[in-house]
Design a protein around this motif. Structure first.
Motif, PDB file in Angstrom:
ATOM      1  N   SER A  13      37.205  45.470  28.636  1.00  0.00           N
ATOM      2  CA  SER A  13      38.132  46.300  27.865  1.00  0.00           C
ATOM      3  C   SER A  13      39.576  46.077  28.306  1.00  0.00           C
ATOM      4  CB  SER A  13      37.765  47.777  28.018  1.00  0.00           C
ATOM      5  OG  SER A  13      37.734  48.136  29.393  1.00  0.00           O
ATOM      6  N   ILE A  14      39.786  45.919  29.607  1.00  0.00           N
ATOM      7  CA  ILE A  14      41.141  45.695  30.102  1.00  0.00           C
ATOM      8  C   ILE A  14      41.586  44.266  29.815  1.00  0.00           C
ATOM      9  CG2 ILE A  14      42.584  45.603  32.167  1.00  0.00           C
ATOM     10  CD1 ILE A  14      41.013  47.914  33.278  1.00  0.00           C
ATOM     11  N   ALA A  15      40.679  43.305  30.026  1.00  0.00           N
ATOM     12  CA  ALA A  15      41.010  41.910  29.730  1.00  0.00           C
ATOM     13  C   ALA A  15      41.402  41.746  28.263  1.00  0.00           C
ATOM     14  CB  ALA A  15      39.834  41.007  30.076  1.00  0.00           C
ATOM     15  N   GLU A  16      40.715  42.464  27.376  1.00  0.00           N
ATOM     16  CA  GLU A  16      41.009  42.382  25.950  1.00  0.00           C
ATOM     17  C   GLU A  16      42.375  42.989  25.648  1.00  0.00           C
ATOM     18  OE1 GLU A  16      40.660  41.269  22.096  1.00  0.00           O
ATOM     19  OE2 GLU A  16      39.327  40.738  23.754  1.00  0.00           O
ATOM     20  N   LYS A  17      42.682  44.118  26.277  1.00  0.00           N
ATOM     21  CA  LYS A  17      43.980  44.737  26.062  1.00  0.00           C
ATOM     22  C   LYS A  17      45.118  43.854  26.579  1.00  0.00           C
ATOM     23  CE  LYS A  17      42.940  49.672  25.669  1.00  0.00           C
ATOM     24  NZ  LYS A  17      43.724  49.843  24.428  1.00  0.00           N
ATOM     25  N   MET A  18      44.836  43.110  27.638  1.00  0.00           N
ATOM     26  CA  MET A  18      45.846  42.193  28.137  1.00  0.00           C
ATOM     27  C   MET A  18      46.018  41.019  27.177  1.00  0.00           C
ATOM     28  SD  MET A  18      45.206  42.217  32.262  1.00  0.00           S
ATOM     29  CE  MET A  18      46.788  41.406  32.578  1.00  0.00           C
ATOM     30  N   LYS A  19      44.918  40.579  26.601  1.00  0.00           N
ATOM     31  CA  LYS A  19      44.989  39.497  25.617  1.00  0.00           C
ATOM     32  C   LYS A  19      45.827  39.924  24.418  1.00  0.00           C
ATOM     33  CE  LYS A  19      42.027  36.588  22.715  1.00  0.00           C
ATOM     34  NZ  LYS A  19      40.614  36.287  22.315  1.00  0.00           N
ATOM     35  N   GLU A  20      45.699  41.188  24.043  1.00  0.00           N
ATOM     36  CA  GLU A  20      46.465  41.729  22.917  1.00  0.00           C
ATOM     37  C   GLU A  20      47.849  42.200  23.355  1.00  0.00           C
ATOM     38  OE1 GLU A  20      45.416  41.575  19.845  1.00  0.00           O
ATOM     39  OE2 GLU A  20      43.514  40.668  20.480  1.00  0.00           O
ATOM     40  N   ARG A  21      48.156  42.030  24.642  1.00  0.00           N
ATOM     41  CA  ARG A  21      49.437  42.425  25.230  1.00  0.00           C
ATOM     42  C   ARG A  21      49.697  43.928  25.134  1.00  0.00           C
ATOM     43  NH1 ARG A  21      52.260  38.728  27.250  1.00  0.00           N
ATOM     44  NH2 ARG A  21      54.184  39.927  27.239  1.00  0.00           N
ATOM     45  N   GLU A  22      48.623  44.688  25.112  1.00  0.00           N
ATOM     46  CA  GLU A  22      48.756  46.141  25.196  1.00  0.00           C
ATOM     47  C   GLU A  22      48.899  46.568  26.655  1.00  0.00           C
ATOM     48  OE1 GLU A  22      45.671  48.164  23.069  1.00  0.00           O
ATOM     49  OE2 GLU A  22      45.684  46.694  21.450  1.00  0.00           O
ATOM     50  N   ILE A  23      48.363  45.757  27.552  1.00  0.00           N
ATOM     51  CA  ILE A  23      48.576  45.910  28.994  1.00  0.00           C
ATOM     52  C   ILE A  23      49.144  44.595  29.495  1.00  0.00           C
ATOM     53  CG2 ILE A  23      47.506  46.278  31.251  1.00  0.00           C
ATOM     54  CD1 ILE A  23      45.402  47.974  29.940  1.00  0.00           C
ATOM     55  N   LEU A  24      50.243  44.652  30.250  1.00  0.00           N
ATOM     56  CA  LEU A  24      50.932  43.448  30.679  1.00  0.00           C
ATOM     57  C   LEU A  24      50.718  43.174  32.165  1.00  0.00           C
ATOM     58  CD1 LEU A  24      54.342  44.053  28.868  1.00  0.00           C
ATOM     59  CD2 LEU A  24      52.367  42.747  28.028  1.00  0.00           C
ATOM     60  N   TYR A  25      50.659  41.904  32.503  1.00  0.00           N
ATOM     61  CA  TYR A  25      50.552  41.512  33.911  1.00  0.00           C
ATOM     62  C   TYR A  25      51.935  41.593  34.543  1.00  0.00           C
ATOM     63  CZ  TYR A  25      49.854  38.553  38.029  1.00  0.00           C
ATOM     64  OH  TYR A  25      49.799  38.067  39.307  1.00  0.00           O
ATOM     65  N   SER A  26      52.055  42.397  35.589  1.00  0.00           N
ATOM     66  CA  SER A  26      53.369  42.629  36.206  1.00  0.00           C
ATOM     67  C   SER A  26      53.530  41.920  37.543  1.00  0.00           C
ATOM     68  CB  SER A  26      53.588  44.135  36.401  1.00  0.00           C
ATOM     69  OG  SER A  26      52.564  44.695  37.210  1.00  0.00           O
ATOM     70  N   GLY A  27      52.658  40.957  37.824  1.00  0.00           N
ATOM     71  CA  GLY A  27      52.763  40.229  39.086  1.00  0.00           C
ATOM     72  C   GLY A  27      51.984  40.893  40.194  1.00  0.00           C
ATOM     73  N   GLU A  28      51.735  40.156  41.275  1.00  0.00           N
ATOM     74  CA  GLU A  28      51.002  40.700  42.405  1.00  0.00           C
ATOM     75  C   GLU A  28      51.769  41.850  43.035  1.00  0.00           C
ATOM     76  OE1 GLU A  28      50.164  37.621  45.167  1.00  0.00           O
ATOM     77  OE2 GLU A  28      48.604  36.704  43.914  1.00  0.00           O
ATOM     78  N   PHE A  29      51.019  42.714  43.707  1.00  0.00           N
ATOM     79  CA  PHE A  29      51.644  43.897  44.308  1.00  0.00           C
ATOM     80  C   PHE A  29      52.721  43.509  45.313  1.00  0.00           C
ATOM     81  CE2 PHE A  29      48.484  42.700  47.393  1.00  0.00           C
ATOM     82  CZ  PHE A  29      49.033  43.052  48.610  1.00  0.00           C
ATOM     83  N   ARG A  30      52.571  42.341  45.944  1.00  0.00           N
ATOM     84  CA  ARG A  30      53.546  41.918  46.947  1.00  0.00           C
ATOM     85  C   ARG A  30      54.774  41.256  46.333  1.00  0.00           C
ATOM     86  NH1 ARG A  30      49.326  38.195  47.499  1.00  0.00           N
ATOM     87  NH2 ARG A  30      48.445  39.354  49.249  1.00  0.00           N
ATOM     88  N   ASN A  31      54.688  40.981  45.043  1.00  0.00           N
ATOM     89  CA  ASN A  31      55.822  40.342  44.360  1.00  0.00           C
ATOM     90  C   ASN A  31      55.861  40.793  42.892  1.00  0.00           C
ATOM     91  OD1 ASN A  31      58.028  38.628  43.957  1.00  0.00           O
ATOM     92  ND2 ASN A  31      56.705  36.918  43.362  1.00  0.00           N
ATOM     93  N   PRO A  32      56.065  42.089  42.663  1.00  0.00           N
ATOM     94  CA  PRO A  32      56.029  42.600  41.288  1.00  0.00           C
ATOM     95  C   PRO A  32      57.234  42.176  40.465  1.00  0.00           C
ATOM     96  CG  PRO A  32      56.709  44.328  42.798  1.00  0.00           C
ATOM     97  CD  PRO A  32      56.319  43.155  43.647  1.00  0.00           C
TER      98      PRO A  32
END
Length: 206
Positions: free
Chosen positions: A25-44
Motif C-alpha cells: 500500500s505504501i509502495a503504491e502510494k509512492m509510485k503515485e507520488r502521494e507519499i514522497l521519498y525524503s532521503g535517509e534519516f541521516r541526510n534528509p
C-alpha cells in the motif's frame, strides 16, 4: 501503524524508498507520488520537507546519533519527535505505540481497537507448545553486525511462537557468507560489531 488505523493519507514523506517497503500500500502510494521519498534519516531532503509543509517528523532513535540533523530541524522550524518503540521488551509494548499515533492523528478509538485485537491474538498463543526449535536473531548492516538484545521484543516474539532465541542461550558461533567470503562469527547477546571488529575465523560454505 498509520495504515492499521486507516490514516495513510496523513503520511506525506518517508525516509524509506519504495523498493524497500514490504507494505504494498505504501509502495503504491509512492509510485503515485502521494507519499514522497525524503532521503535517509541521516541526510534528509530539507527543501522537500519544507515544501510539503511537514507538520511533524517522526524519527527512530537512530537520529540520536546525528545531532546536526536535529539542530537543522530546529533551525528550519520542522517539528519532530523520536519514538523509541524498538526498546520495548515485549511485542505488545511496541504495538501499544499505535495509541500515541492515534492521539496525534485524532484516531483514538481506532488505535485502541486495533491494539485490543492484537492483545487477543497474543493471548491465543499462551497455550502454544514449545517447538524445540531455535533461531539466530541478528542482521547485518552496511558495515555492522547487530545482535538482538535478549530482552527486546523480537526474541520475545520468537518465544511467544514456541521457539527459543539461539544466541541468548550461550555464546554461539554462526557461519555466514560475508561478501562472498565464508566466515564464522562468535556472537553474544547485547553485542554490536563493525565488520572490522568481527572475530572472524575460517568457516565453511554457508
Amino acid at each position: 501503524l498509520a495504515e492499521a488505523i486507516g490514516r495513510l493519507d496523513c503520511m506525506t514523506t518517508t525516509a524509506i524508498d519504495s523498493d524497500a517497503w514490504a507494505l504494498d500500500s505504501i509502495a503504491e502510494k509512492m509510485k503515485e507520488r502521494e507519499i514522497l521519498y525524503s532521503g535517509e534519516f541521516r541526510n534528509p531532503d530539507f527543501e522537500l520537507l519544507l515544501s510539503e509543509k511537514i507538520q511533524l517528523e517522526i524519527d527512530t532513535t537512530m537520529l540520536l546519533n546525528y545531532p546536526d540533523i536535529r539542530d537543522k530541524y530546529d533551525e528550519l522550524g520542522i517539528p519532530y519527535f523520536i519514538e523509541d518503540s524498538s526498546k520495548e521488551s515485549h511485542p505488545l509494548g511496541r504495538m501499544e505505540w499505535i495509541k500515541l499515533l492515534g492521539e496525534i492523528l485524532n484516531e483514538r478509538e481506532a488505535a485502541r481497537s486495533y491494539f485490543d485485537e492484537q492483545v487477543e491474538k497474543v493471548k491465543a498463543l499462551e497455550t502454544i507448545e514449545k517447538s524445540g526449535k531455535t533461531a539466530a536473531l541478528f542482521y547485518i548492516g552496511e558495515d555492522t553486525v547487530y545482535v538482538r538484545n535478549a530482552g527486546d521484543y523480537i526474541p520475545a516474539m520468537l518465544t511467544l511462537a514456541g521457539g527459543e532465541p539461539y544466541i541468548t542461550i550461550t555464546p554461539k558461533v554462526i557461519e555466514l557468507d560475508w561478501k562472498g567470503t565464508p566466515v564464522a562469527v562468535q556472537v553474544k547477546s547485547n553485542t554490536t560489531w563493525t565488520i572490522e571488529q568481527l572475530p572472524m575465523i575460517p568457516g565453511k560454505d554457508c
